[in-house]
Design an enzyme around this catalytic site. Structure first.
Site, mmCIF file in Angstrom:
data_model
loop_
_atom_site.group_PDB
_atom_site.id
_atom_site.type_symbol
_atom_site.label_atom_id
_atom_site.label_comp_id
_atom_site.label_asym_id
_atom_site.label_seq_id
_atom_site.Cartn_x
_atom_site.Cartn_y
_atom_site.Cartn_z
ATOM 1 N N ASP A 152 55.520 34.415 33.627
ATOM 2 C CA ASP A 152 56.279 33.580 34.563
ATOM 3 C C ASP A 152 57.627 34.244 34.801
ATOM 4 O O ASP A 152 58.135 34.953 33.927
ATOM 5 C CB ASP A 152 56.456 32.164 34.003
ATOM 6 C CG ASP A 152 56.647 31.149 35.120
ATOM 7 O OD1 ASP A 152 55.694 30.405 35.417
ATOM 8 O OD2 ASP A 152 57.744 31.122 35.723
ATOM 9 N N ARG A 205 40.614 22.406 40.306
ATOM 10 C CA ARG A 205 40.187 21.103 40.854
ATOM 11 C C ARG A 205 40.648 19.941 39.994
ATOM 12 O O ARG A 205 40.120 18.840 40.114
ATOM 13 C CB ARG A 205 38.655 21.062 40.894
ATOM 14 C CG ARG A 205 38.043 21.976 41.892
ATOM 15 C CD ARG A 205 36.552 21.979 41.692
ATOM 16 N NE ARG A 205 35.821 21.700 42.913
ATOM 17 C CZ ARG A 205 34.505 21.574 42.964
ATOM 18 N NH1 ARG A 205 33.792 21.692 41.872
ATOM 19 N NH2 ARG A 205 33.904 21.328 44.104
ATOM 20 N N VAL A 206 41.616 20.194 39.114
ATOM 21 C CA VAL A 206 41.961 19.159 38.129
ATOM 22 C C VAL A 206 42.940 18.130 38.691
ATOM 23 O O VAL A 206 43.788 18.443 39.520
ATOM 24 C CB VAL A 206 42.549 19.781 36.845
ATOM 25 C CG1 VAL A 206 41.469 20.493 36.066
ATOM 26 C CG2 VAL A 206 43.697 20.733 37.176
ATOM 27 N N ARG A 217 57.131 15.615 43.596
ATOM 28 C CA ARG A 217 56.955 16.480 44.767
ATOM 29 C C ARG A 217 56.260 15.748 45.924
ATOM 30 O O ARG A 217 55.240 15.118 45.720
ATOM 31 C CB ARG A 217 56.154 17.738 44.387
ATOM 32 C CG ARG A 217 57.019 18.761 43.683
ATOM 33 C CD ARG A 217 56.222 19.958 43.288
ATOM 34 N NE ARG A 217 55.227 19.619 42.271
ATOM 35 C CZ ARG A 217 54.332 20.494 41.817
ATOM 36 N NH1 ARG A 217 54.298 21.710 42.287
ATOM 37 N NH2 ARG A 217 53.476 20.136 40.884
ATOM 38 N N LYS A 255 37.489 24.011 48.566
ATOM 39 C CA LYS A 255 38.643 23.397 47.910
ATOM 40 C C LYS A 255 39.493 22.586 48.891
ATOM 41 O O LYS A 255 39.875 21.439 48.631
ATOM 42 C CB LYS A 255 39.491 24.492 47.253
ATOM 43 C CG LYS A 255 40.867 24.069 46.839
ATOM 44 C CD LYS A 255 40.828 23.055 45.728
ATOM 45 C CE LYS A 255 42.116 22.275 45.681
ATOM 46 N NZ LYS A 255 42.452 21.798 44.380
ATOM 47 N N THR A 315 45.218 27.257 45.586
ATOM 48 C CA THR A 315 44.588 26.782 46.825
ATOM 49 C C THR A 315 45.177 27.552 48.001
ATOM 50 O O THR A 315 46.397 27.703 48.096
ATOM 51 C CB THR A 315 44.890 25.277 47.007
ATOM 52 O OG1 THR A 315 44.511 24.607 45.816
ATOM 53 C CG2 THR A 315 44.147 24.700 48.191
ATOM 54 N N CYS A 368 49.302 18.644 46.799
ATOM 55 C CA CYS A 368 47.968 19.042 47.261
ATOM 56 C C CYS A 368 47.554 18.336 48.549
ATOM 57 O O CYS A 368 47.412 18.972 49.578
ATOM 58 C CB CYS A 368 46.953 18.744 46.163
ATOM 59 S SG CYS A 368 47.446 19.414 44.584
ATOM 60 N N TYR A 399 51.536 23.901 36.620
ATOM 61 C CA TYR A 399 50.595 22.814 36.356
ATOM 62 C C TYR A 399 49.178 23.317 36.086
ATOM 63 O O TYR A 399 48.412 22.676 35.389
ATOM 64 C CB TYR A 399 50.560 21.859 37.554
ATOM 65 C CG TYR A 399 51.735 20.926 37.554
ATOM 66 C CD1 TYR A 399 51.624 19.655 37.009
ATOM 67 C CD2 TYR A 399 52.966 21.322 38.059
ATOM 68 C CE1 TYR A 399 52.695 18.796 36.978
ATOM 69 C CE2 TYR A 399 54.054 20.469 38.031
ATOM 70 C CZ TYR A 399 53.906 19.212 37.494
ATOM 71 O OH TYR A 399 54.983 18.363 37.449
ATOM 72 N N ILE A 400 48.825 24.448 36.685
ATOM 73 C CA ILE A 400 47.471 24.971 36.506
ATOM 74 C C ILE A 400 47.476 26.160 35.543
ATOM 75 O O ILE A 400 46.659 26.234 34.623
ATOM 76 C CB ILE A 400 46.901 25.417 37.878
ATOM 77 C CG1 ILE A 400 46.888 24.225 38.846
ATOM 78 C CG2 ILE A 400 45.515 26.034 37.724
ATOM 79 C CD1 ILE A 400 46.127 23.007 38.356
ATOM 80 N N ARG A 446 26.782 2.447 50.409
ATOM 81 C CA ARG A 446 27.167 3.753 50.990
ATOM 82 C C ARG A 446 28.579 3.744 51.552
ATOM 83 O O ARG A 446 28.923 4.556 52.391
ATOM 84 C CB ARG A 446 26.147 4.154 52.061
ATOM 85 C CG ARG A 446 24.836 4.655 51.477
ATOM 86 C CD ARG A 446 23.795 4.964 52.530
ATOM 87 N NE ARG A 446 23.383 3.788 53.262
ATOM 88 C CZ ARG A 446 22.537 2.857 52.788
ATOM 89 N NH1 ARG A 446 22.013 3.004 51.585
ATOM 90 N NH2 ARG A 446 22.222 1.795 53.503
HETATM 91 N N1 SAJ Z 1 46.498 7.915 46.787
HETATM 92 C C1 SAJ Z 1 46.408 6.750 47.550
HETATM 93 N N2 SAJ Z 1 45.258 6.021 47.485
HETATM 94 C C2 SAJ Z 1 44.211 6.382 46.697
HETATM 95 C C3 SAJ Z 1 44.295 7.572 45.932
HETATM 96 C C4 SAJ Z 1 45.460 8.317 46.003
HETATM 97 O O1 SAJ Z 1 47.345 6.380 48.281
HETATM 98 O O2 SAJ Z 1 43.213 5.661 46.676
HETATM 99 C C5 SAJ Z 1 47.713 8.745 46.858
HETATM 100 C C6 SAJ Z 1 48.419 8.884 45.518
HETATM 101 O O3 SAJ Z 1 49.256 7.778 45.273
HETATM 102 C C7 SAJ Z 1 49.182 10.190 45.725
HETATM 103 C C8 SAJ Z 1 48.235 11.005 46.597
HETATM 104 O O4 SAJ Z 1 47.340 10.076 47.188
HETATM 105 O O5 SAJ Z 1 50.388 9.969 46.428
HETATM 106 C C9 SAJ Z 1 47.458 12.080 45.846
HETATM 107 O O6 SAJ Z 1 47.014 11.581 44.599
HETATM 108 P P1 SAJ Z 1 45.526 11.863 44.031
HETATM 109 O O7 SAJ Z 1 45.441 11.219 42.700
HETATM 110 O O8 SAJ Z 1 44.532 11.472 45.051
HETATM 111 O O9 SAJ Z 1 45.431 13.438 43.955
HETATM 112 P P2 SAJ Z 1 46.340 14.615 43.308
HETATM 113 O O10 SAJ Z 1 47.173 15.183 44.400
HETATM 114 O O11 SAJ Z 1 47.019 14.192 42.072
HETATM 115 O O12 SAJ Z 1 45.165 15.651 42.932
HETATM 116 C C10 SAJ Z 1 44.272 16.096 43.958
HETATM 117 C C11 SAJ Z 1 42.824 15.966 43.438
HETATM 118 N N3 SAJ Z 1 41.885 16.176 44.529
HETATM 119 C C12 SAJ Z 1 40.835 15.354 44.718
HETATM 120 O O13 SAJ Z 1 40.618 14.377 44.057
HETATM 121 C C13 SAJ Z 1 39.893 15.715 45.835
HETATM 122 C C14 SAJ Z 1 42.592 16.990 42.311
HETATM 123 O O14 SAJ Z 1 41.236 16.972 41.910
HETATM 124 C C15 SAJ Z 1 42.971 18.399 42.803
HETATM 125 O O15 SAJ Z 1 42.764 19.376 41.799
HETATM 126 C C16 SAJ Z 1 44.437 18.368 43.171
HETATM 127 O O16 SAJ Z 1 44.598 17.451 44.273
HETATM 128 C C17 SAJ Z 1 44.871 19.772 43.565
HETATM 129 O O17 SAJ Z 1 45.572 20.423 42.758
HETATM 130 O O18 SAJ Z 1 44.461 20.246 44.630
#
Ligand code: SAJ
Length: 427
Positions: A35, A155-156, A325, A207, A122, A261, A15-16, A247
């Protein structure tokens, strides 16, 4: 600006690694993508991305066609090496660094004085300095003297990777200041956001802290679902109104937290600092218990229905991605199946199939309770009247507030939105 480092070896094309290798290849670098999975290499050699991500197919094709992205099952000599391999959590909740170790050892024979090694995966704080560094020094070269070594965490956001890989600010942590500067040469050639330099351990912590912050914020929203259920009010409205404060910014509740993640990274802190991570652990527990809350909601709504069939809409870890996943949906489904429910599953996006899926109509046919576990765009377009003709009982649970509940209740569906009062179907 293209740096003096002309050749980059990217280890790990997931993915990255794949988007990173492709972006570098289209920014003037000669890239070798490495890979160990032959199927992945075979598909990439024909210009086909094995990862479903908006825009990635076009970018991979362009990178491969240009000749700047070559594929290999082993590293090759280069100016810089970028490691982007998985760092999952083991059953004992400790980081599995075996992929990092393998990637590090894999590049050791190719390291030359003056090379740069960047770890993007990470990892727990201290990994670059105390774990990767000794591995790289098996080459006989010394980090900070003959080798530049840095951590530049990805961080994507899946679903927006190509936009964010270019636009997001980046943190680069060097094993020494010269390493951070060296790594910056590469990243500033394609990153439009700001690049902040620091030391490797700070970058690792930053991170994990980002993802842990998000995990705890979602845990708070999930805990509010229980409070609002007991208070008889709508959690989505409470959060929306609270967020009108300048806030306050509470995230959204749901059936739990998935992906590779957020459910993983907080454990990297708990593992290292068990005495000082009470809140972080509690957040994890709240989010991990959310699928049980969903299971209990389904049990409560289907009580009295003989041999109920439940239709699950959505099994991926979040909306509009194919990745399953650590999906909380899978946990909820396992609980239902273990309790003897007949379960029909439908997901228009899932690209991994840990459970057998059905076409929409089959999944809905003779259903007693529809449960939306993922807010895929397709589900918002469902016509309640049409769906009503397929099902046996008009019961609906929406764990993501994905549907227009008024419409569904008008169509006769008794509806329970997570953290909101039950609405009886009209008529
Ligand atoms: N989720 C909720 N409520 C929300 C937001 C998300 O229940 O308000 C759930 C989603 O449904 C999902 C999980 O959280 O199951 C994670 O989804 P996500 O969209 O929050 O994050 P990821 O895992 O797709 O990507 C995160 C991101 N981190 C942050 O926003 C701080 C991304 O920027 C990171 O690069 C990525 O982890 C990573 O690879 O670490």
């Amino acid at each position: 600006m293209v740096s003096l480092i002309g050749e980059i070896c990217v280890v790990g094309l997931g993915y990255i690694g794949l988007p990173t290798a492709s972006v570098l290849a289209t920014h003037g670098y000669r890239v070798v993508g490495v890979d160990t999975d032959e199927a992945v290499l075979g598909s990439l050699e024909t210009g086909k991305s094995h990862i479903a991500e908006p825009g990635l197919q076009t970018l991979v094709e362009a990178a491969v066609k240009s000749g700047n992205l070559q594929l290999s099952d082993r590293p090759q000599p280069a100016g810089a090496f970028i490691i982007a391999v998985p760092t999952p959590v083991r059953a004992d909740r400790h980081a599995d660094l075996s992929y990092v170790a393998r990637a590090g050892r894999g590049i050791v024979p190719y390291l030359r004085p003056g090379n740069l090694v960047v770890l993007e995966s990470t990892c727990p704080p201290g990994t670059t300095r105390d774990f990767l560094r000794p591995i790289l020094e098996e080459s006989g070269l010394r980090c900070g003297h003959d080798l530049y070594v840095a951590h530049c965490p990805e961080r994507v956001l899946p679903g927006r990777i190509l936009k964010e890989i270019v636009e997001n600010n980046r943190i680069i942590g060097g094993i020494d200041p010269a390493s951070a500067e060296k790594a910056k040469e590469i990243y500033e050639s394609f990153v439009g956001g700001q690049i902040h330099l620091t030391d490797a351990t700070t970058a690792e912590l930053v991170k994990i802290v980002e993802n842990t912050f998000r995990d705890i914020n979602i845990a708070f929203a999930n805990e509010l679902t229980g409070i609002c259920d007991q208070a008889g009010v709508d959690v989505w409205n409470v959060i929306w109104l609270a967020n009108q404060h300048p806030r306050v910014n509470i995230l959204q509740p749901g059936p739990g937290v998935g992906g590779h993640c957020l459910p993983v990274d907080p454990w990297f802190l708990i593992e290292r600092f068990p005495e000082t991570t009470r809140l972080i652990r509690a957040g994890r527990e709240v989010n991990d218990s959310q699928p049980y809350r969903v299971f209990e909601m389904i049990r409560a709504l289907t009580r009295g229905v003989p041999d109920p069939k439940v239709t699950i809409l959505g099994i991926t870890y979040k909306a509009n991605v194919g990745d399953t996943r650590e999906s909380p949906a899978l946990r909820a489904i396992q609980l239902l199946q273990a309790d003897g429910y007949t379960v029909g599953l439908h997901d228009p996006h899932a690209t991994q199939f840990p459970l057998p899926l059905s076409p929409l109509e089959d999944a809905l046919s003779a259903s007693d309770c529809i449960v939306v576990l993922v807010d895929h765009a397709e589900f918002r377009k469902l016509d309640p009247e049409r769906v009503g003709r397929l099902v046996r009982s008009r019961l609906l649970i929406d764990t993501r507030k994905a549907l227009d509940v008024e419409r569904w209740t008008r169509a006769g569906f008794t509806t329970k939105v997570l953290g909101s009062p039950l609405r009886d179907g009209a008529g």
